[in-house]
Design a protein around this motif. Sequence first.
Motif, PDB file in Angstrom:
ATOM      1  N   ALA A 205      53.306  35.198  84.802  1.00 42.23           N
ATOM      2  CA  ALA A 205      52.839  34.361  85.910  1.00 42.23           C
ATOM      3  C   ALA A 205      52.135  35.168  86.987  1.00 42.23           C
ATOM      4  N   TRP A 206      52.616  36.379  87.265  1.00 37.98           N
ATOM      5  CA  TRP A 206      52.007  37.175  88.338  1.00 37.98           C
ATOM      6  C   TRP A 206      50.580  37.600  88.002  1.00 37.98           C
ATOM      7  N   MET A 207      50.224  37.542  86.721  1.00 37.35           N
ATOM      8  CA  MET A 207      48.891  37.959  86.297  1.00 37.35           C
ATOM      9  C   MET A 207      47.897  36.793  86.294  1.00 37.35           C
ATOM     10  N   HIS A 208      48.350  35.602  86.691  1.00 31.55           N
ATOM     11  CA  HIS A 208      47.511  34.406  86.638  1.00 31.55           C
ATOM     12  C   HIS A 208      46.636  34.326  87.888  1.00 31.55           C
ATOM     13  N   ASP A 209      45.617  35.177  87.940  1.00 28.96           N
ATOM     14  CA  ASP A 209      44.770  35.228  89.133  1.00 28.96           C
ATOM     15  C   ASP A 209      43.515  34.374  89.019  1.00 28.96           C
ATOM     16  N   SER A 210      43.369  33.645  87.927  1.00 25.01           N
ATOM     17  CA  SER A 210      42.292  32.660  87.815  1.00 25.01           C
ATOM     18  C   SER A 210      42.866  31.410  87.171  1.00 25.01           C
ATOM     19  N   GLY A 211      42.289  30.256  87.496  1.00 28.25           N
ATOM     20  CA  GLY A 211      42.865  28.986  87.071  1.00 28.25           C
ATOM     21  C   GLY A 211      42.730  28.691  85.588  1.00 28.25           C
ATOM     22  N   TRP A 212      43.493  27.669  85.154  1.00 26.69           N
ATOM     23  CA  TRP A 212      43.394  27.213  83.771  1.00 26.69           C
ATOM     24  C   TRP A 212      42.017  26.609  83.497  1.00 26.69           C
ATOM     25  N   TYR A 213      41.496  26.877  82.322  1.00 31.49           N
ATOM     26  CA  TYR A 213      40.286  26.208  81.828  1.00 31.49           C
ATOM     27  C   TYR A 213      40.737  25.297  80.691  1.00 31.49           C
ATOM     28  N   VAL A 214      40.227  24.081  80.662  1.00 29.61           N
ATOM     29  CA  VAL A 214      40.609  23.116  79.626  1.00 29.61           C
ATOM     30  C   VAL A 214      39.366  22.638  78.897  1.00 29.61           C
ATOM     31  N   SER A 215      39.355  22.838  77.590  1.00 34.37           N
ATOM     32  CA  SER A 215      38.271  22.335  76.749  1.00 34.37           C
ATOM     33  C   SER A 215      38.816  21.178  75.928  1.00 34.37           C
ATOM     34  N   ILE A 216      38.210  19.996  76.089  1.00 40.85           N
ATOM     35  CA  ILE A 216      38.707  18.784  75.437  1.00 40.85           C
ATOM     36  C   ILE A 216      37.692  18.258  74.441  1.00 40.85           C
ATOM     37  N   SER A 217      38.168  18.024  73.234  1.00 43.41           N
ATOM     38  CA  SER A 217      37.352  17.380  72.200  1.00 43.41           C
ATOM     39  C   SER A 217      37.924  15.987  71.964  1.00 43.41           C
TER      40      SER A 217
END
Length: 267
Positions: A205-217
């Motif tokens: 968790a401490w390494m999560h310095d950029s947000g989630w990206y979600v690719s939806i098909s």
Amino acid sequence: MTTAATRPAPISAKAVKDPTRYQRKKMLEALAAMLYLLPDNTNTRSLQAMREEGWVIPASLVPAPGTRMRFCLTRLGRMALLTEAKRTALLSVDERGALASTVPWPTVTALANDGFIERYDDQGRRDPHGWPYITNLGRRLMGLPEVDETPAADVLLAELAKWDVTADIEDSPHGDQVVYRSGPVEAVFYRTVGKEWKHSATHPAWMHDSGWYVSISDGGDQKEMWGVDGGDVRADSAATAVAFVEWLTRPPAETAGTLLPDAPGDR
């Protein structure tokens, strides 16, 4: 990401006597315990020797009725667990907890065996050949603030589960990722890292310095969503889950969306 705290004045490990194997075992148990409490079953002889060295002190002036006096590990006791080389290595950590490149590999290996460092690759996965980062046990040893070591994917999966959405962690040629599948819908959640835009989901968790990206098909349609950068994996994961559930129940008109805690709509 928690930044490094101001360090206390150093104690030279060379001036500290080495504990016996038994003493070291008990002191390591105390290091991991709340309030640095020494195990209650520590034998009397070793306990007395540790008291004489100043490695432990009474946890309270008066023990509770019917209980044995408890002892806690001191700063001097913590330093007794280190050689001078190990201590110097742990003092070299940067604001992200990474050891300096100048630390010799035998010292890195010894610290890893002690549980004071963990090695990660550039995607945040444990890797015996990766870069060494100080662990929370190492942080406790050095008097540094602890960080959230929970795998980021576990946080996201828990947030999705609150909405009865089930997903799994999968590996791919690009890296690990969280994947949701139902009917024609496939959604892939990950954080991109490095120049090659590799996928990362199980990083701490401490390494999560950029947000989630979600690719939806969705059948023949492709949609994308982006989380908010800033390092707060819990807020980002909660917002991502809400936005994804809203899309599942009320598909947005446009392709791209910004996942914000208070407004997870389109941008």
